[in-house]
Enzyme design. Structure first.
Site, PDB file in Angstrom:
ATOM      1  N   ASP A 112       0.790  -1.233   0.019  1.00  0.00           N
ATOM      2  CA  ASP A 112      -0.369   0.509   0.272  1.00  0.00           C
ATOM      3  C   ASP A 112       1.025   2.132   0.000  1.00  0.00           C
ATOM      4  OD1 ASP A 112      -2.428  -1.394   0.146  1.00  0.00           O
ATOM      5  OD2 ASP A 112      -1.998  -1.911   2.366  1.00  0.00           O
ATOM      6  N   LYS A 150       2.116   2.502  -4.896  1.00  0.00           N
ATOM      7  CA  LYS A 150       2.213   1.728  -6.567  1.00  0.00           C
ATOM      8  C   LYS A 150       1.754   2.113  -7.648  1.00  0.00           C
ATOM      9  CE  LYS A 150       2.735  -2.543  -4.640  1.00  0.00           C
ATOM     10  NZ  LYS A 150       1.830  -1.722  -2.911  1.00  0.00           N
ATOM     11  N   GLY A 151       0.203   1.646  -7.481  1.00  0.00           N
ATOM     12  CA  GLY A 151      -0.631   1.983  -8.297  1.00  0.00           C
ATOM     13  C   GLY A 151      -0.654   2.949  -8.953  1.00  0.00           C
ATOM     14  N   GLY A 190      -4.365  -4.220  -3.907  1.00  0.00           N
ATOM     15  CA  GLY A 190      -5.033  -3.378  -4.215  1.00  0.00           C
ATOM     16  C   GLY A 190      -4.064  -1.315  -4.647  1.00  0.00           C
ATOM     17  N   HIS A 191      -4.542  -1.910  -5.853  1.00  0.00           N
ATOM     18  CA  HIS A 191      -3.697  -0.470  -6.521  1.00  0.00           C
ATOM     19  C   HIS A 191      -4.855   0.887  -6.551  1.00  0.00           C
ATOM     20  CE1 HIS A 191      -0.640  -3.181  -6.826  1.00  0.00           C
ATOM     21  NE2 HIS A 191      -0.867  -2.966  -6.251  1.00  0.00           N
ATOM     22  N   THR A 197      -5.649 -10.517   3.690  1.00  0.00           N
ATOM     23  CA  THR A 197      -6.872 -10.860   3.180  1.00  0.00           C
ATOM     24  C   THR A 197      -8.100 -11.306   2.936  1.00  0.00           C
ATOM     25  OG1 THR A 197      -6.178 -11.228   1.043  1.00  0.00           O
ATOM     26  CG2 THR A 197      -5.298  -8.928   1.844  1.00  0.00           C
ATOM     27  N   ARG A 230       2.285 -28.721  -6.562  1.00  0.00           N
ATOM     28  CA  ARG A 230       2.080 -28.860  -7.964  1.00  0.00           C
ATOM     29  C   ARG A 230       1.266 -29.845  -8.216  1.00  0.00           C
ATOM     30  NH1 ARG A 230       8.289 -31.984  -7.150  1.00  0.00           N
ATOM     31  NH2 ARG A 230       6.298 -31.874  -5.168  1.00  0.00           N
ATOM     32  N   GLN A 262       2.182  -5.976  -3.607  1.00  0.00           N
ATOM     33  CA  GLN A 262       2.532  -6.242  -1.797  1.00  0.00           C
ATOM     34  C   GLN A 262       3.491  -5.232  -1.815  1.00  0.00           C
ATOM     35  OE1 GLN A 262       1.438  -9.221  -3.676  1.00  0.00           O
ATOM     36  NE2 GLN A 262      -0.205  -8.460  -3.148  1.00  0.00           N
ATOM     37  N   ARG A 301     -10.230  -2.720   6.102  1.00  0.00           N
ATOM     38  CA  ARG A 301      -9.468  -2.818   7.212  1.00  0.00           C
ATOM     39  C   ARG A 301      -9.066  -1.244   7.605  1.00  0.00           C
ATOM     40  NH1 ARG A 301      -6.384  -8.281   7.971  1.00  0.00           N
ATOM     41  NH2 ARG A 301      -5.774  -7.076   6.048  1.00  0.00           N
ATOM     42  N   LEU A 329       3.353  12.438   0.816  1.00  0.00           N
ATOM     43  CA  LEU A 329       4.298  13.543   1.839  1.00  0.00           C
ATOM     44  C   LEU A 329       3.299  14.554   2.342  1.00  0.00           C
ATOM     45  CD1 LEU A 329       7.094  14.248   2.851  1.00  0.00           C
ATOM     46  CD2 LEU A 329       7.100  15.674   1.043  1.00  0.00           C
ATOM     47  N   GLY A 348      -0.085  14.428  -3.606  1.00  0.00           N
ATOM     48  CA  GLY A 348      -1.869  13.647  -3.172  1.00  0.00           C
ATOM     49  C   GLY A 348      -1.687  12.870  -4.205  1.00  0.00           C
TER      50      GLY A 348
END
Ligand code: GDP
Ligand code: IMO
Ligand code: MG
Length: 423
Positions: A13, A16-17, A40-41, A128, A142, A223, A302, A331, A414
């Protein structure tokens, strides 16, 4: 042409997205290579917010090619929902390909994830609930069912019969749950196959061709490195590697084909789920960061645990990921705090502790050593150049750059596309 991999260096979190969405215009392909719908991005475009769990965060660009490569575990219903959402929002979007080698999350994986968590009691991991642990266990042992299997109904039937026999025993005899009906699962899989068919290809070959044709490839990590099951805070980790090196295993691009590694860190620390968190702030400032940063899980809703920036933890995973540059996100969330702390080291039983402990028991006793920096009051969400920032905010960035020993190339202030400072 370059292949760039972007990964999170925290407990996920990091934003990254939105950074993938920012960098996508400079690339031809955007590729997911690890994780699954546990990711979740979030991407914010104008007033619209998209939360991608499986689709690459470049999906909104019509001229891009997006790839879900072999390292990703697929939940077909999640993919279907996300695709519908993108199609509903925009007539034109990226072209999508899915690897024939992706493992499938089946209904019993999700049930097992939940009942295994329950059985762990106070040692629960806070997963999750997407079936991640169980599907990777089947993959490694396998037994898993892959996308390509859906096009061979005979073998699929045989594989599923064996797998379901075992899982039904586990569900009923060990966990006291109801068994699943074979034909229900099988028929749904055949339907899923028809839905997936137009997207499925050998994505290793697709990526190698794109690479040789001089296309520029952006690899979107899911992740964060501290959730890595080799080097992170085991066992409070995920079951697929969030490290930069996972690209070769999860996409089929070789280590020499990746020539830029970007690490994303948040301006403070967060963690969702259980597990060690040395700089956690339980109330007060922790709640302030949660409120200002909207720190609630993208996948589960959560509340995320919040704390001060933890240099030794991040540095521990900087080493094995060797990022060329860092991106600092959020920031703006730190505005309004009188002073800011940064953890610069740990003490364990009165002695300096190098690196990160392997044992949970040692984490419990770890004492963070803090440096205190002055905060700033100003709202910085409209800053677009470094010089628009208050002196204290620049000082905070410079401090992190020196402590982490990696250049910072971008700072976000932002969630929207334009709220970015290039350094
Ligand atoms: P990911 O999993 O790394 O893609 O991150 P998530 O999407 O789960 O969580 C990041 C959250 O922070 C999302 O809600 C983003 O919209 C938001 N976000 C990202 N960058 C910034 C930023 O610079 N400032 C603020 N205030 N929010 C941000
Ligand atoms: P993105 O890509 C934050 C965490 C869970 C739990 C642990 C194991 O959005 O950064 P799992 O369901 O994977 O078995 O859960 O890992 N976790 C994440 N935390 N962001 C994520 O993804 C995560 N994916 C898994 O909260 O602690
Ligand atoms: Mg997320």
């Amino acid at each position: 042409m370059p292949a760039t991999v972007l990964i999170g260096l925290g407990w996920g979190d990091e934003g990254k997205g939105r950074i993938i969405d920012y960098l996508a215009p400079q690339h031809d392909l955007v590729v997911r290579f690890n994780g699954g719908p546990n990711a979740g991005h979030t991407v914010k475009v104008n007033d619209r917010v998209f939360k991608f769990h499986l689709l690459p965060s470049g999906m909104l660009y019509p001229d891009k090619v997006c790839v879900i490569a072999n390292g990703v575990v697929l939940d077909v219903d999640t993919m279907r929902r996300e695709l519908e959402e993108v199609r509903g929002a925009q007539e034109r979007h990226a072209q999508l390909f899915v690897s024939d080698r992706c493992h499938l999350i089946l209904p019993f994986h999700k049930i097992l994830d939940l009942v295994e968590e329950k059985a762990r009691g106070k040692r629960r991991l806070g997963t999750t609930g997407q079936g991640i642990g169980p599907v990777f266990a089947d993959k490694i042992s396998r037994k898993g069912i892959r996308v390509g299997d859906l096009f061979h109904p005979g073998t699929l039937k045989e594989k599923l019969e064996n797998l379901l026999q075992e899982k039904n025993k586990l569900l009923t005899l060990v966990f006291g749950e109801n068994p699943l009906d074979f034909y229900e699962v099988y028929e749904k899989l055949l339907e899923d196959g028809e839905f997936l068919r137009p997207f499925v290809t050998d994505t290793l070959l697709l990526l190698q061709k794109a690479y040789r044709d001089g296309k520029s490839i952006l690899l979107e990590g899911a992740q964060g490195a501290l959730l890595d099951h080799e080097l992170g805070t085991y066992p409070f980790v995920t079951s697929t590697s969030p490290m930069a090196g996972m690209v070769s295993l999860g996409s089929g691009l070789g280590p020499h084909q990746v020539d830029r590694i970007i690490g994303v860190v948040k301006a403070y620390a967060t963690r969702v789920g259980t597990g060690p968190f040395p700089t956690e702030l339980v109330e007060g400032i922790g709640q302030y960061l949660r409120d200002r940063g909207g720190e609630y899980g993208t996948t589960t809703g959560r509340p995320r645990r919040c704390g001060w920036f933890d240099v030794p933890a991040i540095k521990y995973v900087i080493y094995p990921n060797s990022p060329d540059e860092l991106v600092i996100t959020k920031l703006d969330v730190l505005s309004g705090l009188e002073e800011l702390k940064i953890c610069v080291g740990y003490h364990l039983e009165g002695k300096e502790f190098p690196g990160l402990p392997a044992a949970f028991e040692e984490f419990e006793k770890l004492e963070p050593v803090y440096e205190t920096l002055p905060g700033w009051k100003e709202d910085i969400s409209r800053a677009r150049r470094l010089r628009d920032l208050p002196r204290e905010a620049i000082g905070y960035i410079k401090f992190l750059e020196q402590a982490l020993e990696v250049p910072i190339s971008l700072v976000s202030v932002g969630p929207s596309r334009e709220q970015m400072i290039e350094i």
